[in-house]
Write an enzyme that holds these catalytic residues in place. Structure first.
Site, PDB file in Angstrom:
ATOM      1  CD  GLU A  97     -19.187  72.928 126.205  1.00 63.67           C
ATOM      2  OE1 GLU A  97     -20.413  73.084 126.796  1.00 63.67           O
ATOM      3  OE2 GLU A  97     -18.561  73.225 125.390  1.00 63.67           O
ATOM      4  CB  SER A 367     -13.923  31.346  72.155  1.00 67.54           C
ATOM      5  OG  SER A 367     -13.844  31.455  70.850  1.00 67.54           O
TER       6      SER A 367
END
Length: 691
Positions: A97, A367
């Site tokens: 690159e 409950s």
């Protein structure tokens, strides 16, 4: 002859004049370009370094630092340091690159000139000249659309990057942002996708293959186009040889190796998906982060999830539920001292139904609401020995124009007075409604708010039996406040959040504020151990009877059942867990086996989770708490002469002062001497003698 000489002199003067003009124009253009260049340099310096923040996948960690999931919105992005990338990979990228990366200042003018010549010869664009810095600028700030405006912007950003960042910082950034196809941004994501390994472990063969992909992520993908990828790899290897990184023998050795492609990402999101969804929700509601930041902000989210406890929860669900049924369930487990949520399940199958019942569903708690009611009773003068009559009762309201007739399970009643401790252990509904009405219907609403419940509790008689809907996470949090002695704990899913830079942007709070009475929360906890104490059996068995043989330590808890919901919430000093089961559409639960699921899941989870932890019991930390033996039939003091006696905690000064009839008679025979109260072993030690 004279005319010719004159003409020649005139021509020379014109040529010299033209040369001077051209020289002036060239100098003017050159000066202008230089001025523009200097202006751009100064302007770039004034602007300072451009931000290099890039989208990154957000990673979720468990309480021990293990990765449990990630969020990426379809784009896999991981940032790794340059030192954590294979040197071979770095060399491959530099070779193919930008060979002169460490020599130029963002622009390779020799390469640009060569590219222009090649383009002119070919009468088209055939060769690129972008440096790594230029590509990095494009990846960060620009699109890949070809235009003069984009080129100029790219050049300016390149100048700013080169002026303000080191070459290694630029190279590291490029390697972490370049696209490798298949949703993989950066070398770490690419390495995981193509090879199933981290970038620091890449070999020459693997690295050279990867380095060729960015030129054309689809065209050079070794998975989509293996022939093109191999040709590109050869170019990369030759470039590396030309740069002096490798030799012919290295190339031959690399070509002999077969590449095995992974071709997928590890599905980390499969672990605790309901928990991760709760974490994402917390990031939005607590940190006020938007979806994009959560998905691609590169956050490091350290959660409270305990992997072993989460596995135990999932296994308990798997062993209990029938997958052919539509019955659903939810579980939340918390550390009562810190508020850290250690495990969470929001349903049987996240893929089939991502609706998180643990934090979103509002269901009747039945409950399980009674401990909150009875805490309010303790605050208003009740004690564990307070007696109320359990009998079939119709309560009338509005001058007799309205009535309410609650029923006990199977319509069983004591038909006599029972203690608060026994009423809780047997889950007596009549006692609960009488207490609720005695306190006033708004008292439970106020108390629920003190316990951290934000869902609306209706000020009606039936609220005592849990008819107002709440969330599982709320109830578990409420019980955590009982377990920790009344501190204002809140559910904590996230311990810490870091930015990619390591900056901490959120840290979970520590809870110290006392919002409930320590003395009464301890008395309440002590009473809740009675749910598993067979010595409190009366007209019915204690509600935890079926679980007693399966429990290996002391627990406090309460079950709850309505026509459509089944609950079990219980705790030790170090862990609180709540389980809910029911149908999403509030279908009736007629099957007794289904009604037992919540209790079974709770017991399996708690026993597995705590199997290797320290055995802890509930011990008072105040001299204002005293334990005396109580006769459960009369609610009075008991000694060895009473047929049944249970050690019970009271706030000092509220304990009974008189003895049960049998004990009182024996006392008179002993000439008024106070009986010697021999310490009785707790019930769980009688049942489990190895403690």
């Amino acid at each position: 002859m004279v005319f010719v000489e004159a003409t020649t002199r005139t021509s020379r003067r014109k040529t010299a004049k033209l040369a001077r003009v051209m020289t002036f124009i060239l100098l003017l253009c050159g000066g202008s370009l230089l001025a523009i260049y200097l202006f751009l340099l100064i302007y770039a310096k004034i602007l300072g370094p451009p931000p290099l923040a890039v989208p990154q996948s957000t990673i979720f960690y468990s309480d021990n630092g293990k990765v449990i999931g990630e969020y990426d919105n379809g784009q896999k992005r991981y940032w790794v340091n340059l030192d954590d990338i294979s040197p071979t990979m770095v060399q491959a990228i530099l070779s193919v690159e930008d060979k002169s990366f460490y020599k130029h200042h963002g622009f390779d003018y020799k390469r640009i000139a060569g590219a222009l010549v090649a383009d002119v010869k070919a009468l088209g664009k055939v060769q690129g000249a972008s440096t790594i810095t230029q590509q990095y600028a494009r990846n960060l700030f620009l699109t890949h659309q070809k235009s003069w405006h984009r080129k100029m912007s790219e050049a300016f950003y390149t100048m700013r990057i080169e002026m303000n960042y080191s070459k290694n910082e630029i190279l590291e950034g490029y390697l972490n942002t370049v696209y490798f196809g298949h949703g993989a941004y950066g070398v770490e994501a690419a390495s995981r996708y193509y090879y199933g390994k981290p970038a620091k472990s890449l070999t020459l063969n693997e690295a050279s293959m990867l380095a060729g992909i960015p030129k054309g992520p689809s065209y050079y993908s070794p998975i989509l186009s293996p022939d093109h990828a191999l040709k590109r790899q050869r170019i990369v290897l030759l470039s590396m040889k030309k740069a002096g990184y490798i030799n012919d023998s290295d190339i031959q050795a690399a070509r002999k190796q077969n590449l095995a492609f992974h071709g997928k990402y590890d599905h980390r999101e499969a672990m605790a998906p309901y928990y991760i969804s709760a974490v994402k929700q917390a990031l939005k509601s607590q940190l006020h982060l938007d979806e994009k930041t959560i998905a691609l902000g590169g956050l490091r989210v350290y959660t409270s999830l305990n992997i072993k406890q989460q596995d135990a929860a999932e296994e308990a669900f798997k062993q209990t539920f029938d997958n052919s049924s539509d019955l659903q369930g939810a579980l939340v487990a918390m550390n009562p001292k810190s508020g850290e949520v250690k495990a969470l399940i929001g349903g049987k199958d996240y893929q089939a139904s991502p609706f998180n019942r643990a934090i979103q569903a509002i269901r009747q708690p039945g409950s399980t609401m009674k401990p909150l009611l009875y805490y309010a009773a303790l605050e208003n003068g009740f004690t564990p020995a307070t007696m109320l009559k359990s009998e079939s009762t119709t309560f009338s309201f509005d001058d007799g124009r309205a009535s309410y007739s609650p029923h006990n399970y199977n319509s069983q009643y004591a038909d006599k007075e029972i203690t608060l401790s026994q009423a809780l252990a047997l889950s007596d509904n009549i006692y609960a409604v009488k207490t609720h009405l005695f306190l006033g219907e708004k008292e439970l609403l106020k108390t629920a708010q003190k316990f951290g419940i934000h869902s609306k509790i209706d000020a009606v008689p039936s609220a005592a039996l849990g008819t107002s809907g709440v969330k599982v996470i709320e109830m578990v949090n409420a019980y955590s406040r009982l377990a920790n002695g009344g501190k204002n704990v809140e559910p904590i899913f996230i311990k810490k959040v870091e930015l990619p830079t390591g900056e901490v942007i959120y840290k979970a709070p520590d809870f110290h504020k006392q919002v409930l009475s320590y003395k009464n929360t301890f008395v309440m906890t002590s009473m809740m151990t009675g749910v598993f104490n067979p010595h409190l059996n009366g007209y019915a068995s204690v509600t935890g009877t079926t679980l007693i043989p399966r429990l290996s330590r002391q627990y406090a808890g309460k079950s709850g059942t309505t026509s459509t919901d089944s609950w079990m919430i219980g705790y030790t000093p170090q862990l609180v867990t709540g389980v809910w089961t029911g149908y999403d559409q509030a279908k009736m639960m007629d099957n007794p086996v289904e009604r037992s699921y919540a209790k079974n899941i709770w017991a399996d989870f708690m026993e597995t989770s705590l199997s290797k932890s320290t055995f802890k019991t509930f011990k008072p930390h105040s001299k204002q708490l005293v334990s005396v033996k109580i006769d459960p039939e009369s609610g009075k003091l008991a000694d060895k002469n009473c047929p049944n006696s249970i050690p019970t905690y009271f706030v000092k000064g509220t304990e009974p002062k008189t003895y049960c009839k049998t004990a009182a008679k024996e006392n008179r025979n002993n000439s008024g001497k106070q009986p010697i109260q021999k310490e009785q072993k707790p019930w769980y030690k009688k049942i489990l003698p190895f403690f």
